[in-house]
Design an enzyme around this catalytic site. Structure first.
Site: not given
Length: 665
Positions: A33, A113
């Site tokens: 988001e 990551k």
């Protein structure tokens, strides 16, 4: 049509979420988001480049500089990566690089990551010299002392290819097992739990006591070289083996790839491993392999052109709603909560999900017994995405908000203009009273350490606290009656209550729960009033004159203090020793500390390092990290360090805690 005002509002919204994520470590939206907001911003800026300013989030790395630490400049800017969530966007990235590099065949190094805290470490002649947080990309917090407490960080390197100077990038993280163990301990101590390992690592790295950092059992892993740090390494794929050869912990699970299919295969392999790794990851990083090509492509805005992060989407799962319960908040708002058949998702077992309000339940037509899809992204609490209508039980009924408060039985009300349903019985509703007390002791208000939700509930249920002021009248005898509370826990809680009495005026105002008052408005009121007594006397006309305070807020403040019950509570708090102080008002004039430089060393019995420093500053003194001939006093607690030795060598006066307290008063 987007206006410049809409654009500026979006900038402010993104910076607000940046602060929640990077500084407060309490995000309220998912990574996906957040990235959607950034993408929207970038689209607007492409259409209206004339609107862009240096303060746009697209132009700056997310800031997270922290008070209490010295800030230092990065030799090489520490950039953040652009994010993507789809295979198609990775393909676009590859095509873009092929065009920029001028080659049809481009090599990539692909790695994990890590979901931790990005840092830089500097070694000189193989000796660890400095650790720095990312900060704003140009400057970061000097966390050297705290990084020395990380067990797997080598303080000295060795190896044939070791350069004289080495600047490297890495990630500090809390291993998942350590996170679970420490959270279990916090639960037993009645403290607020960490939401996830990243939050735990971030908070731990910023502790002012290195011994406490050591107790958090953090770990570090390295994945990158700063520009020109080692001339012998030519490609990113060589970095992990080089790091290991000189004794550095390096990233595992990396791949050398030449096309999208190889990259995607690696991504899928890592996705399947995600929940069984001993640490949290949130995607993969794709880097152009050749350092010469990296240097040639350079950076754009705040990100390198030669690298991108592919972030795994929020994980979803299906489970069944076994009940819908109602939670009552401190302001009386009733919130429906889905009680779920427990399911393992994103590294934890999910058994509850907020349904927000009755309108949300009706919009999605969520019912007891429904099979639903739930999602948990990053730090965000689980949410119900949709209902599998084909799996709905035959005789299910639409859910309705109760007409009477489940806690006290009072008839609930709908306030015009609000979605929320409220219980109006703010004085006698048990659940509201408990939630108000939990808020009062929390970080936004009085910030009383060692007093978590479970402890507040126990104290309330035993009849020891009813009003916030009752907390400051607690005795050791009362606290000793709490479950699993032994001598040390009792002392810790009593000390925390005592320390919390020295509170900033704005946080004290927040603790009073005046309607419409957030921290920004509280700061404005504190700056104008100077003392709580003055604030209580101000009328609406006085308050409206304060820039940033409108009529609605002014009326709420006046009405709050006109209530005899509220005034009586403030006076009792003051009588019990709570001392709210404005940052803008000189409380102590001509104090013995005025203009004096202090250095703190060792552990104090009655104060944390931070609260002792605040006492000194409030009285006009200064606090330094190191002892020099300019130092006026060294305050020494238990187990002092080398600062005490240096003070004695230089003949600087040393105060023990008793002498320090005496001088304070």
């Amino acid at each position: 049509m987007i206006t410049q005002k809409d654009y500026e509002k979006l900038c402010h919204e993104i910076w607000h979420h940046n602060k929640l994520y990077y500084i407060e470590h309490q995000p309220i939206i998912s990574d996906e988001e957040f990235d959607a907001l950034l993408k929207k911003l970038e689209e607007i800026e492409r259409s209206h480049p004339e609107w862009i300013t240096e303060f746009s989030p697209s132009q700056r790395v997310n800031e997270s500089l922290t008070s209490g630490f010295k800030t230092v400049a990065h030799r090489t800017p520490m950039l953040s990566l652009a994010n993507t969530y789809s295979k198609e966007e990775i393909e676009d990235f590859i095509k873009r690089l092929q065009k920029l590099v001028g080659k049809r065949q481009v090599e990539f190094s692909v790695e994990l990551k890590m979901d931790g805290i990005a840092i830089t470490a500097i070694y000189e002649q193989g000796i660890f010299k400095r650790g720095i947080t990312r900060g704003n990309g140009k400057r970061g917090d000097d966390i050297t002392t705290n990084m020395r407490m990380i067990e797997n960080l080598p303080l000295q390197l060795s190896g044939e290819n070791l350069p004289d100077f080495l600047e490297i990038r890495g990630e500090v993280f809390m291993p998942r097992q350590v996170f679970l163990q420490l959270n279990e301990q916090k639960l037993q101590d009645g403290e607020v739990l960490w939401a996830n390992p990243r939050n735990a690592a971030a908070g731990s790295l910023k502790l002012l006591d290195p011994k406490m950092v050591a107790e958090r059992r953090l770990a570090v892993v390295f994945y990158g070289l700063a520009e020109d740090s080692s001339a012998s390494i030519k490609k990113q794929a060589e970095v992990p083996s080089f790091f290991r050869s000189i004794g550095l912990p390096a990233l595992e699970h990396h791949a050398y790839c030449q096309n999208i299919e190889q990259i995607w295969k690696f991504a899928e392999e890592i996705r399947s491993l995600r929940t069984i790794l001993p640490y949290d990851i949130d995607g993969i990083v794709i880097k152009l392999n050749d350092f010469k090509d990296q240097k040639r492509l350079g950076v754009t805005g705040k990100s390198p052109r030669w690298a991108i992060a592919y972030k795994f989407a929020a994980e979803q799962a299906k489970t069944r709603i076994i009940d819908i319960t109602v939670q009552i908040g401190r302001t009386g708002v009733l919130t429906p909560v889905a009680e779920l058949e427990p399911i393992f998702l994103s590294g934890s077992t999910i058994a509850r999900a907020s349904l927000y309000n009755q309108e949300e339940v009706q919009r999605k037509d969520i019912r007891i017994g429904d099979l639903v899809t739930i999602e948990k992204g990053g730090d965000v609490i689980p949410k119900v995405l949709n209902v599998e209508l084909s799996q709905r039980p035959l005789h299910s009924q639409p859910w309705q908000m109760p007409l009477y408060c489940p806690s006290c039985g009072t008839q609930v009300i709908n306030i015009i203009g609000e979605v929320a349903v409220r219980c109006p019985n703010e004085d006698s509703c048990t659940e509201q009273q408990i939630r108000k007390l939990i808020y009062f002791v929390g970080k936004q208000a009085m910030d009383i350490k060692h007093m978590g939700e479970k402890i507040v509930i126990q104290l309330f249920q035993k009849g020891f606290i009813h009003l916030p002021s009752d907390i400051f009248a607690l005795t050791e005898g009362q606290i000793s009656q709490l479950t699993n509370f032994k001598t040390k826990a009792i002392q810790n809680l009593m000390r925390s209550i005592e320390e919390s009495k020295h509170v900033s005026l704005e946080r004290f105002i927040m603790a009073l729960e005046i309607k419409y008052i957030g921290i920004g408005t509280a700061e404005l009121l504190a700056a104008r009033a100077g003392t709580i007594e003055t604030l209580m006397q101000l009328n609406e006309e006085d308050l409206i004159k304060i820039e940033g305070v409108g009529g609605k807020v002014a009326q709420a403040v006046v009405e709050h203090f006109q209530n005899p019950k509220h005034r009586q509570e403030v006076y009792r708090l003051l009588e019990l020793g709570v001392c709210p102080q404005s940052k803008t008002v000189q409380i102590f004039t001509n104090h013995a500390f005025q203009g004096k430089i202090f250095v703190l060393t060792g552990s104090l019995e009655h104060y944390t390092r931070q609260s002792a420093a605040s006492l000194i500053k409030e009285r006009g003194g200064k606090v330094s990290d190191s002892v020099s001939r300019k130092t006026n006093y060294v305050v020494a607690g238990a187990e002092p360090g080398s600062k005490l030795d240096k003070a004695r060598t230089l003949g600087i006066p040393v105060l023990n805690e008793k002498e320090f307290i005496s001088l304070c008063h």
